[in-house]
Design a protein around this motif. Structure first.
Motif, short mmCIF file in Angstrom:
data_model
loop_
_atom_site.label_atom_id
_atom_site.label_comp_id
_atom_site.label_asym_id
_atom_site.label_seq_id
_atom_site.Cartn_x
_atom_site.Cartn_y
_atom_site.Cartn_z
N LYS A 37 2.01 20.23 12.68
CA LYS A 37 2.32 20.64 11.32
C LYS A 37 1.33 20.01 10.34
O LYS A 37 0.66 19.04 10.64
CB LYS A 37 3.75 20.22 10.94
CG LYS A 37 4.82 20.73 11.86
CD LYS A 37 4.96 22.23 11.74
CE LYS A 37 6.12 22.71 12.62
NZ LYS A 37 6.28 24.14 12.55
N LEU A 38 1.26 20.58 9.18
CA LEU A 38 0.36 20.09 8.15
C LEU A 38 0.74 18.67 7.73
O LEU A 38 1.90 18.40 7.43
CB LEU A 38 0.43 21.02 6.94
CG LEU A 38 -0.56 20.80 5.81
CD1 LEU A 38 -1.99 21.00 6.32
CD2 LEU A 38 -0.27 21.78 4.68
N HIS A 39 -0.23 17.77 7.78
CA HIS A 39 -0.01 16.37 7.38
C HIS A 39 -1.36 15.76 7.03
O HIS A 39 -2.38 16.43 7.08
CB HIS A 39 0.68 15.57 8.48
CG HIS A 39 -0.05 15.60 9.79
ND1 HIS A 39 -1.15 14.83 10.05
CD2 HIS A 39 0.16 16.34 10.90
CE1 HIS A 39 -1.59 15.08 11.26
NE2 HIS A 39 -0.82 16.00 11.80
N THR A 40 -1.38 14.49 6.68
CA THR A 40 -2.61 13.85 6.21
C THR A 40 -3.22 12.89 7.22
O THR A 40 -4.23 12.25 6.91
CB THR A 40 -2.33 13.07 4.91
OG1 THR A 40 -1.32 12.09 5.16
CG2 THR A 40 -1.89 14.00 3.79
N LEU A 41 -2.65 12.73 8.41
CA LEU A 41 -3.18 11.78 9.38
C LEU A 41 -4.28 12.42 10.24
O LEU A 41 -4.21 13.59 10.57
CB LEU A 41 -2.07 11.26 10.30
CG LEU A 41 -0.96 10.48 9.63
CD1 LEU A 41 0.04 9.99 10.65
CD2 LEU A 41 -1.52 9.31 8.84
N ASP A 42 -5.27 11.60 10.60
CA ASP A 42 -6.33 12.08 11.48
C ASP A 42 -6.00 11.72 12.93
O ASP A 42 -4.97 11.10 13.22
CB ASP A 42 -7.69 11.52 11.07
CG ASP A 42 -7.75 10.01 11.12
OD1 ASP A 42 -6.87 9.37 11.73
OD2 ASP A 42 -8.70 9.45 10.55
N SER A 43 -6.87 12.09 13.84
CA SER A 43 -6.64 11.90 15.27
C SER A 43 -6.41 10.43 15.63
O SER A 43 -5.52 10.11 16.42
CB SER A 43 -7.82 12.45 16.06
OG SER A 43 -7.61 12.32 17.43
N GLU A 44 -7.20 9.54 15.07
CA GLU A 44 -7.05 8.11 15.40
C GLU A 44 -5.70 7.56 14.96
O GLU A 44 -5.08 6.77 15.67
CB GLU A 44 -8.18 7.29 14.78
CG GLU A 44 -9.50 7.45 15.49
CD GLU A 44 -9.42 7.03 16.96
OE1 GLU A 44 -8.87 5.95 17.26
OE2 GLU A 44 -9.86 7.81 17.82
N ARG A 45 -5.25 7.96 13.82
CA ARG A 45 -3.94 7.49 13.33
C ARG A 45 -2.80 8.08 14.15
O ARG A 45 -1.80 7.42 14.40
CB ARG A 45 -3.78 7.79 11.86
CG ARG A 45 -4.70 6.92 11.02
CD ARG A 45 -4.33 7.01 9.56
NE ARG A 45 -5.08 6.05 8.80
CZ ARG A 45 -5.99 6.36 7.91
NH1 ARG A 45 -6.28 7.62 7.68
NH2 ARG A 45 -6.63 5.44 7.25
#
Length: 80
Positions: A37-45
């Motif tokens: 789903k749409l969110h603000t975290l990137d792959s590392e987080r």
């Protein structure tokens, strides 16, 4: 304990980014979004929050070697 917060957002709405930034605060307390789903975290987080992240990526790649089930958004998360 699990708390689910669900919100329908019209993508064309100008308040979408503002709402996502407010939700981001919950991630400071170990909160984790549904990665699809749409969110603000990137792959590392996301990797920090999902213990089996690398194992899932491996299984996903094995089951979809032609990458036909990846949207551009999900591909960005998994290829990072």
């Amino acid at each position: 304990m699990t708390l689910v917060i669900s919100l329908y957002i019209c993508i064309r709405g100008c308040r979408t980014r503002r709402i996502l930034q407010r939700w981001r605060r919950s991630f400071c307390y170990g909160g984790r979004p549904h990665w699809g789903k749409l969110h603000t975290l990137d792959s590392e987080r996301l990797k920090d929050r999902y213990l089996m992240w690398d194992a899932f990526r491996s299984v996903r790649a094995e089951l979809d070697p032609d990458r036909i089930l990846l949207s551009p958004y999900i591909q960005k998360l998994f290829d990072a």
